[in-house]
Design a protein around this motif. Structure first.
Motif, mmCIF file in Angstrom:
data_model
loop_
_atom_site.group_PDB
_atom_site.id
_atom_site.type_symbol
_atom_site.label_atom_id
_atom_site.label_comp_id
_atom_site.label_asym_id
_atom_site.label_seq_id
_atom_site.Cartn_x
_atom_site.Cartn_y
_atom_site.Cartn_z
ATOM 1 N N LEU A 49 17.885 15.659 2.653
ATOM 2 C CA LEU A 49 16.839 14.078 3.057
ATOM 3 C C LEU A 49 15.696 14.836 3.663
ATOM 4 N N THR A 50 15.888 15.757 4.668
ATOM 5 C CA THR A 50 14.805 16.373 5.301
ATOM 6 C C THR A 50 13.687 17.080 4.406
ATOM 7 N N GLU A 51 14.246 17.639 3.545
ATOM 8 C CA GLU A 51 13.482 18.569 2.617
ATOM 9 C C GLU A 51 12.701 17.624 1.533
ATOM 10 N N ASN A 52 13.752 16.474 1.096
ATOM 11 C CA ASN A 52 12.788 15.581 0.381
ATOM 12 C C ASN A 52 11.802 14.793 0.920
ATOM 13 N N ASP A 53 11.791 14.501 1.974
ATOM 14 C CA ASP A 53 10.693 13.763 2.815
ATOM 15 C C ASP A 53 9.799 14.743 3.632
ATOM 16 N N THR A 54 9.859 15.856 3.370
ATOM 17 C CA THR A 54 8.807 16.858 4.370
ATOM 18 C C THR A 54 7.329 16.432 4.053
ATOM 19 N N GLY A 55 7.135 16.201 2.695
ATOM 20 C CA GLY A 55 5.775 15.928 2.332
ATOM 21 C C GLY A 55 5.390 14.512 2.616
ATOM 22 N N ALA A 56 6.170 13.655 2.819
ATOM 23 C CA ALA A 56 5.728 12.080 2.838
ATOM 24 C C ALA A 56 4.826 11.858 3.945
ATOM 25 N N PRO A 57 3.831 11.002 3.455
ATOM 26 C CA PRO A 57 2.926 10.777 4.699
ATOM 27 C C PRO A 57 3.069 9.407 5.442
ATOM 28 N N LEU A 58 2.685 9.195 6.486
ATOM 29 C CA LEU A 58 2.655 7.949 7.258
ATOM 30 C C LEU A 58 1.563 7.262 6.793
ATOM 31 N N THR A 59 1.755 6.032 6.262
ATOM 32 C CA THR A 59 0.449 5.269 5.416
ATOM 33 C C THR A 59 0.166 3.987 6.563
ATOM 34 N N TYR A 60 -1.042 3.910 7.108
ATOM 35 C CA TYR A 60 -1.466 2.873 7.754
ATOM 36 C C TYR A 60 -2.595 2.113 6.839
ATOM 37 N N THR A 61 -2.337 0.750 6.523
ATOM 38 C CA THR A 61 -2.883 0.129 5.671
ATOM 39 C C THR A 61 -3.977 -0.871 6.217
ATOM 40 N N GLY A 62 -4.968 -1.216 5.505
ATOM 41 C CA GLY A 62 -5.888 -2.201 6.082
ATOM 42 C C GLY A 62 -6.725 -2.681 4.993
ATOM 43 N N ASP A 63 -8.007 -3.785 5.265
ATOM 44 C CA ASP A 63 -8.605 -4.168 4.409
ATOM 45 C C ASP A 63 -10.160 -3.783 4.522
ATOM 46 N N LYS A 64 -10.834 -3.873 3.778
ATOM 47 C CA LYS A 64 -12.524 -3.594 3.739
ATOM 48 C C LYS A 64 -12.743 -3.994 5.135
ATOM 49 N N VAL A 180 2.494 22.954 5.128
ATOM 50 C CA VAL A 180 2.814 21.564 4.775
ATOM 51 C C VAL A 180 3.548 20.912 5.897
ATOM 52 N N GLU A 181 2.822 20.162 6.533
ATOM 53 C CA GLU A 181 2.995 19.323 7.575
ATOM 54 C C GLU A 181 3.732 17.971 7.397
ATOM 55 N N PRO A 182 5.108 17.751 8.056
ATOM 56 C CA PRO A 182 5.795 16.257 7.510
ATOM 57 C C PRO A 182 4.756 15.224 8.233
ATOM 58 N N TYR A 183 5.065 14.177 7.464
ATOM 59 C CA TYR A 183 4.553 12.888 8.080
ATOM 60 C C TYR A 183 3.182 12.898 8.583
ATOM 61 N N GLN A 184 2.284 13.566 7.702
ATOM 62 C CA GLN A 184 0.724 13.575 7.880
ATOM 63 C C GLN A 184 0.327 12.005 7.822
ATOM 64 N N PRO A 185 -0.600 11.765 8.603
ATOM 65 C CA PRO A 185 -1.257 10.166 8.674
ATOM 66 C C PRO A 185 -2.260 10.163 7.330
ATOM 67 N N GLU A 186 -2.171 8.854 6.679
ATOM 68 C CA GLU A 186 -3.109 8.717 5.655
ATOM 69 C C GLU A 186 -3.568 7.105 5.960
ATOM 70 N N VAL A 187 -4.634 6.570 5.300
ATOM 71 C CA VAL A 187 -5.166 5.271 5.575
ATOM 72 C C VAL A 187 -5.439 4.970 4.349
ATOM 73 N N GLU A 188 -4.757 3.580 3.909
ATOM 74 C CA GLU A 188 -4.680 2.871 2.623
ATOM 75 C C GLU A 188 -5.503 1.759 2.834
ATOM 76 N N ILE A 189 -6.828 1.492 2.091
ATOM 77 C CA ILE A 189 -7.616 0.325 2.242
ATOM 78 C C ILE A 189 -7.722 -0.454 1.049
ATOM 79 N N ASP A 190 -7.373 -1.543 0.940
ATOM 80 C CA ASP A 190 -7.516 -2.604 -0.132
ATOM 81 C C ASP A 190 -9.096 -2.976 -0.402
ATOM 82 N N LEU A 191 -9.563 -2.788 -1.578
ATOM 83 C CA LEU A 191 -10.673 -3.066 -1.705
ATOM 84 C C LEU A 191 -11.052 -4.576 -1.968
#
Length: 214
Positions: A49-64, A180-191
């Protein structure tokens, strides 16, 4: 895969029972082996499970227009437009048969300077478009240092068909790294583009979006 490995280990345990020479000793030995094998199976399952999830980001969401806090950095998507061509230099204009989506964004870091990587465009049906490489990266926000507590602004560019716009989101993150850093942050913004808004936007693109300073 992880379910198969415990079954194979249990089979080995049953084989050990058949080869034992004494009833009391074999029962004790079997109990010990069973505990060891069970522990090993759990360990293998956790490792998988750890190997499969190693590259998974932590996604923070928001709007324009919203300041989205990804802990290490903040991103705000201020505006966007579409164009048929991008003028990158006084003597150079890049054209497309589709649309150039120009995203104006702002960012700041929390503790230390970062560069943002080139973002991706995530469509409503799950397809991803990389930022276009037809506009030099030095002309994009990826070339700007994002400083602690100081908002900096810049632009990113996508080359996409009009059909990619409804329900689209822009995903910002850090540049790719060798480590490869596990759980790297990313930001997802809805247009915020529904079918009608996307259709209206695509119907009136700028002829040329200029990056040339006047």
């Amino acid at each position: 895969m992880t379910a198969v490995q415990p079954r194979a280990a249990a089979s080995d345990g049953r084989g050990a029972r058949r080869t034992g020479s004494g009833r009391g000793g074999s029962r004790a030995l079997n109990a010990l082996l069973g505990l060891l094998l069970a522990g090993g199976a759990v360990g293998l399952q956790t490792l998988a499970l750890t190997e499969n999830d190693t590259g998974a980001p932590l996604t923070y969401t928001g709007d324009k227009g919203q300041d989205v806090d990804a802990r290490r950095f903040h991103v705000r998507l201020d505006s966007f437009t579409v164009a048929r061509a991008i003028q990158t230099r006084s003597t150079e204009t890049v054209e497309t048969d589709n649309l150039f989506l120009v995203v104006n964004a702002a960012a700041k870091s929390s503790l230390k300077p970062y560069h943002l990587g080139q973002p991706t465009l995530l469509t409503a049906d799950g397809h991803r478009f990389d930022a276009t490489d037809r506009v030099d990266g030095t002309l994009t926000m990826a070339a700007t240092w994002v400083q602690p507590d100081i908002w900096v602004t810049g632009r990113f560019f996508f080359e996409v068909p009009a059909s990619a716009l409804p329900g689209a989101k822009v995903v910002f993150g850090l540049p790719p790294s060798v480590v490869v850093e596990p759980y790297q942050p990313e930001v997802e913004i809805d247009l915020g583009l529904d079918e009608k808004a996307a259709r209206d936007l695509a119907a009136k693109p700028q002829d040329v979006y200029s990056l040339v300073k006047k």
